[in-house]
Design a protein around this motif. Structure first.
Motif, PDB file in Angstrom:
ATOM      1  N   LEU A  94      -4.898 -27.598  11.962  1.00 17.31           N
ATOM      2  CA  LEU A  94      -3.527 -27.103  11.794  1.00 17.31           C
ATOM      3  C   LEU A  94      -2.778 -27.940  10.768  1.00 17.31           C
ATOM      4  N   GLY A  95      -3.125 -29.201  10.672  1.00 15.53           N
ATOM      5  CA  GLY A  95      -2.535 -30.040   9.635  1.00 15.53           C
ATOM      6  C   GLY A  95      -2.825 -29.477   8.248  1.00 15.53           C
ATOM      7  N   THR A  96      -4.069 -28.996   8.051  1.00 16.45           N
ATOM      8  CA  THR A  96      -4.388 -28.404   6.746  1.00 16.45           C
ATOM      9  C   THR A  96      -3.651 -27.089   6.548  1.00 16.45           C
ATOM     10  N   VAL A  97      -3.477 -26.325   7.635  1.00 16.83           N
ATOM     11  CA  VAL A  97      -2.698 -25.085   7.527  1.00 16.83           C
ATOM     12  C   VAL A  97      -1.275 -25.410   7.091  1.00 16.83           C
ATOM     13  N   ALA A  98      -0.697 -26.451   7.708  1.00 20.23           N
ATOM     14  CA  ALA A  98       0.689 -26.824   7.392  1.00 20.23           C
ATOM     15  C   ALA A  98       0.816 -27.221   5.924  1.00 20.23           C
ATOM     16  N   ARG A  99      -0.220 -27.867   5.383  1.00 20.88           N
ATOM     17  CA  ARG A  99      -0.146 -28.323   3.998  1.00 20.88           C
ATOM     18  C   ARG A  99      -0.438 -27.223   2.996  1.00 20.88           C
ATOM     19  N   SER A 100      -1.013 -26.097   3.475  1.00 18.48           N
ATOM     20  CA  SER A 100      -1.475 -25.089   2.516  1.00 18.48           C
ATOM     21  C   SER A 100      -0.380 -24.131   2.072  1.00 18.48           C
ATOM     22  N   GLY A 101       0.741 -24.115   2.785  1.00 18.41           N
ATOM     23  CA  GLY A 101       1.875 -23.321   2.322  1.00 18.41           C
ATOM     24  C   GLY A 101       1.682 -21.817   2.389  1.00 18.41           C
ATOM     25  N   GLY A 102       1.311 -21.306   3.561  1.00 19.61           N
ATOM     26  CA  GLY A 102       1.191 -19.864   3.749  1.00 19.61           C
ATOM     27  C   GLY A 102       2.488 -19.256   4.262  1.00 19.61           C
ATOM     28  N   ASP A 103       2.360 -18.120   4.917  1.00 17.89           N
ATOM     29  CA  ASP A 103       3.514 -17.453   5.512  1.00 17.89           C
ATOM     30  C   ASP A 103       4.047 -18.247   6.692  1.00 17.89           C
ATOM     31  N   ALA A 104       5.348 -18.078   6.955  1.00 20.47           N
ATOM     32  CA  ALA A 104       5.930 -18.690   8.144  1.00 20.47           C
ATOM     33  C   ALA A 104       5.276 -18.120   9.396  1.00 20.47           C
ATOM     34  N   GLY A 105       5.004 -16.811   9.380  1.00 20.14           N
ATOM     35  CA  GLY A 105       4.392 -16.163  10.546  1.00 20.14           C
ATOM     36  C   GLY A 105       3.054 -16.799  10.878  1.00 20.14           C
ATOM     37  N   LEU A 106       2.241 -17.021   9.830  1.00 22.81           N
ATOM     38  CA  LEU A 106       0.927 -17.635  10.018  1.00 22.81           C
ATOM     39  C   LEU A 106       1.069 -19.063  10.551  1.00 22.81           C
ATOM     40  N   ASP A 107       1.968 -19.829   9.938  1.00 24.67           N
ATOM     41  CA  ASP A 107       2.211 -21.206  10.376  1.00 24.67           C
ATOM     42  C   ASP A 107       2.594 -21.255  11.850  1.00 24.67           C
ATOM     43  N   MET A 108       3.508 -20.374  12.245  1.00 19.99           N
ATOM     44  CA  MET A 108       3.994 -20.426  13.625  1.00 19.99           C
ATOM     45  C   MET A 108       2.936 -19.929  14.600  1.00 19.99           C
ATOM     46  N   ALA A 109       2.083 -18.988  14.170  1.00 21.56           N
ATOM     47  CA  ALA A 109       0.962 -18.583  15.021  1.00 21.56           C
ATOM     48  C   ALA A 109       0.068 -19.791  15.276  1.00 21.56           C
ATOM     49  N   GLY A 110      -0.182 -20.575  14.237  1.00 20.21           N
ATOM     50  CA  GLY A 110      -0.973 -21.795  14.392  1.00 20.21           C
ATOM     51  C   GLY A 110      -0.298 -22.764  15.347  1.00 20.21           C
ATOM     52  N   ALA A 111       1.015 -22.907  15.182  1.00 18.48           N
ATOM     53  CA  ALA A 111       1.761 -23.827  16.039  1.00 18.48           C
ATOM     54  C   ALA A 111       1.665 -23.400  17.502  1.00 18.48           C
ATOM     55  N   VAL A 112       1.745 -22.084  17.743  1.00 20.93           N
ATOM     56  CA  VAL A 112       1.656 -21.584  19.123  1.00 20.93           C
ATOM     57  C   VAL A 112       0.285 -21.906  19.710  1.00 20.93           C
ATOM     58  N   ILE A 113      -0.776 -21.661  18.922  1.00 23.73           N
ATOM     59  CA  ILE A 113      -2.139 -21.953  19.404  1.00 23.73           C
ATOM     60  C   ILE A 113      -2.287 -23.447  19.718  1.00 23.73           C
TER      61      ILE A 113
END
Lengths: 305, 284
Positions: free
Chosen positions: B238-257
Motif C-alpha cells: 500500500l505504501g507503493t500505491v500511495a506513492r504511485s499517484g492514482g485515483d483517490a478512489g483506488l487509494d481509499m480502497a487500498g486504505a480500507v483493505i
C-alpha cells in the motif's frame, strides 16, 4: 579410604551443575539463534562495514575512518540532524499537551466514556501506509481539498502543505500527532487513575480546591508518568520514517529528510552501504546518549503502570 | 492495572452545563479521529473519483465496488493480503511460543549464563531497531534471504519484550505448582506445558495481540527485505500505491483493505491491547 581431592570435588560439582543446566537450554535456544542472526551478526557487521566503501556488488575497499571524517563536512547529514531535532521539538510538547488534555477530558465517570476512548485510539491501530494514503489526499494543495476547505471556513487561504518547504515538516508532525495521541492518552489515564483519591480528600481538608488541587496533587504525582512518556516518545520521534518515506520522500528540497531517512537514502538510493553503516553507528550513539540522559526515569519489569 | 470507567480525580458534583460542554469537546475530538476513516470508506465506494473534494457527500450514489475491483486487478493487493496474513500469523504464533518458553526458563531455570544472557537481551530491548536495519539488510543479502518469508518472519519469531512479559507472569505463580508437578514425575517440558503455561494464557493473549498488530503494521523492515512486488506485505504494498499517484478512489480502497483487519482485531481484542499498554507502555 582416600579422601576426595579438591580438584575431584570441583569436577563433580562442575558435572552436577552441567547436568542441572542442560535441560534448560532448549527453552531458550530459538530466542538465542534469532538473536544471533538478526541482532548480533548485524551489529558486528555494522562496525565491519563502517570502515569499508562498498555497494555490496562490485566495489569493496577499506577506507578506515574516512566515513567518520566525511560526516563532519556532510551538509546533507547536518541538515537531516537539524530536521530530526526540529521534528522532535515540535512533536513532543504538542504530543504531551494534547494526550494529557484528552486524558483529563475522558477521565470522568460519564456515560459512553469507554466508547470515546476507543474512538481516540483508532488512529493508533492503523498502519503508516493507510495513514499516508488518507493524509496525502487530505493535505492536497487544491483549494477544495479537505484540509484547505476546512481552514477556508475560518478565513485562512489554501496552503501547499506537503509540497511546501516550510509546511512539509509541520504537516508530518500533525499526522504523527493524530496517530499517537490516543496511545499516550491510555498511559496518562493509567497514571491518573493510580493516584489514590484519599490524597485529594486530604488536600481538600487542607483547603485546596480547583486548580490548586491539580497543582499540588495531580501534577507532582504524574511526574513519573510524564517522564516515562517523554522518554518513549522522544526515542520514537528520533526514528520517524514511514510517513516521511511515503508522503514526501525526504523533500521538498530535503525539508523532511531525517537522520533515519538519510541512512536509508545513502544505502538504498546511492548504494553507499559502508557510509550508511557508519551513519547507523552515529545514530545508535545519539539514541544511546538521549536514552541515558533520560534513563534515570525509566524502569523495566515491574512498572508503576 | 486496567483503565477503569470511574476516576479518583473527578470528585466534582454533576453539573448539566459542564457535562454538556465536556460531551461537545469529546465529540469534537472524536470527529477528528473517526472522520477521516468515514471519508475513506465513503470515497472508496464512490465511482470515478480522482480527488477528494470538500464539501463531500458521505453516502455516495451510486455505491460501487469498482475501486476494489480495480485495485485487485491492477496491483498485487490480493497477494499482499495473503503475505500479510501468513507472515503475521506465523510471526505471532512463533513469537508467543518462544517467549513463553524463554520466559519460563528465565523465571524458573537454573543454568549457566542465565544472567549474562538476560542482560544481553535487556540490551537488545533498549536498542532502536531502525538503526540496525541497514546492517540487517547487509547480512540478509549475504545469506541470500532477501525476498523470502524467512527474512520477513525471522526477527519476529522471538520477542525479547515478550520474554520479559512472560517471565514476570511465570514469577507470579507459586513454586508449589512446580514442586507438585515434579513429585508427580513430570519433566520440565511437561510442567511447563501442562501445569504452568495454562496459568499465563492471559499474558500470552496480550502479547499475541500486540505482536499481531505490530507485525501487521510494520513498514520499514519488511520494505527493506522485499524488492519483488509478490513478496511484499500489505502495508509495504500500500505504501507503493500511495506513492504511485492514482485515483483517490483506488487509494481509499487500498486504505480500507489495510484498515479493516486491524479494526477487526482491535474491536475483538481491545481489552488486551489496552492492558498491554498499561502494563508496559511498549508496543509489540
Amino acid at each position: 579410604m582416600a579422601a576426595v581431592s579438591p580438584s575431584q570435588r570441583a569436577t563433580s560439582q562442575f558435572l552436577r551443575r552441567l547436568r542441572r543446566s542442560l535441560p534448560w537450554y532448549p527453552f531458550i535456544i530459538i530466542n538465542a539463534v534469532i538473536f544471533v542472526i538478526f541482532n548480533l551478526v548485524p551489529w558486528i557487521s555494522m562496525f565491519r562495514y563502517s570502515v569499508l566503501k562498498t555497494d555490496l556488488l562490485s566495489t569493496r575497499e577499506f577506507v578506515g575512518i574516512e566515513h567518520f571524517v566525511t560526516m563532519l563536512s556532510d551538509a546533507k547529514l547536518h541538515k537531516a540532524m537539524l530536521n530530526t531535532v526540529w521534528f522532535t521539538l515540535m512533536y513532543i510538547p504538542l504530543l504531551v499537551a494534547v494526550s494529557l488534555g484528552v486524558a483529563v477530558l475522558v477521565n470522568r465517570p460519564l456515560r459512553g466514556m469507554k466508547t470515546f476512548r476507543a474512538l481516540y485510539f483508532l488512529p493508533n491501530i492503523t498502519s503508516v501506509a493507510v495513514l499516508a494514503l488518507i493524509f496525502r489526499r487530505f493535505l492536497s494543495p487544491r483549494p477544495d481539498g479537505p484540509i484547505n476547505f476546512l481552514i477556508g471556513l475560518v478565513g485562512i487561504p489554501p496552503q501547499r502543505w506537503l509540497i511546501d518547504v516550510n509546511q512539509a515538516m509541520p504537516s508530518i508532525v500533525g499526522i504523527s500527532l493524530w496517530e499517537a495521541f490516543g496511545y499516550f492518552m491510555v498511559i496518562w489515564l493509567a497514571g491518573l487513575q493510580a493516584i489514590p483519591s484519599e490524597l485529594y480528600d486530604a488536600a481538600k481538608v487542607d483547603g485546596a480546591n480547583g486548580w490548586r488541587l491539580h497543582r499540588y496533587v495531580t501534577i507532582p504525582l504524574l511526574r513519573p508518568t510524564a517522564a516515562f512518556i517523554i522518554v518513549i516518545a522522544t526515542i520514537g520521534a528520533l526514528q520517524v520514517f514511514g510517513s516521511i518515506f511515503i508522503l514526501t520522500g525526504g523533500g521538498p528540497v530535503n525539508a523532511t529528510t531525517t537522520v533515519v531517512y538519510q541512512i536509508y537514502s545513502e544505502a538504498f538510493n546511492f548504494g553507499r552501504f559502508g557510509y550508511a553503516s557508519a551513519l547507523s553507528i552515529l545514530f545508535f550513539a545519539i539514541i544511546l546518549i538521549v536514552a541515558l540522559i533520560q534513563s534515570r526515569y525509566l524502569r523495566f519489569g515491574e512498572d508503576v503502570y | 492495572m486496567s483503565v477503569s470507567e470511574t476516576s479518583s480525580a473527578s470528585v466534582e458534583k454533576a453539573n448539566p452545563v459542564r457535562e454538556t460542554i465536556i460531551y461537545i469537546l469529546m465529540a469534537a475530538v472524536a470527529i477528528t479521529t473517526v472522520g477521516p476513516f468515514l471519508i475513506m470508506l465513503s470515497v472508496s465506494l464512490t465511482q470515478d473519483i480522482r480527488f477528494i473534494t470538500f464539501p463531500i457527500e458521505l453516502i455516495p450514489s451510486p455505491v460501487t465496488l469498482e475501486n476494489f475491483q480495480t485495485l485487485f486487478a491492477r496491483t498485487d493487493a490480493l497477494r499482499w493480503l495473503f503475505n500479510s496474513v501468513y507472515v503475521a500469523v506465523i510471526s505471532t504464533l512463533g513469537g508467543v511460543i518462544t517467549s513463553s518458553m524463554a520466559g519460563f526458563a528465565f523465571a524458573r531455570g537454573d543454568f549457566w549464563g542465565k544472567n549474562v544472557i538476560f542482560v544481553l537481551f535487556l540490551g537488545i530491548l533498549i536498542m532502536p531497531d531502525t538503526a540496525l536495519i541497514v546492517p540487517q539488510f547487509v547480512v540478509l543479502s549475504q545469506l541470500g534471504l532477501v525476498n523470502t518469508y524467512t527474512a520477513l518472519i525471522g526477527p519476529w519469531f522471538a520477542s525479547i519484550f515478550g520474554t520479559f512479559l512472560l517471565r514476570q507472569a511465570y514469577l507470579s505463580i507459586p513454586r508449589d505448582y512446580d514442586d507438585a508437578a515434579t513429585i508427580d514425575g513430570a519433566n520440565l517440558w511437561q510442567s511447563w506445558w501442562q501445569v504452568l503455561m495454562p496459568q499465563v494464557v492471559p499474558a500470552m493473549a496480550t502479547l499475541a495481540v500486540l505482536r499481531f498488530m505490530g507485525n501487521w503494521n510494520s513498514f520499514f523492515y519488511p520494505m527493506i527485505v522485499t524488492s519483488q512486488s509478490d513478496m511484499r506485505t500489505l502495508t509495504v504494498g500500500l505504501g507503493t500505491v500511495a506513492r504511485s499517484g492514482g485515483d483517490a478512489g483506488l487509494d481509499m480502497a487500498g486504505a480500507v483493505i489495510g484498515f479493516l483487519p486491524t479494526l477487526l482485531v482491535f474491536v475483538l481484542m481491545q481489552r488486551y491491547i489496552i492492558r498491554g499498554i498499561s502494563l508496559s507502555g511498549v508496543k509489540g
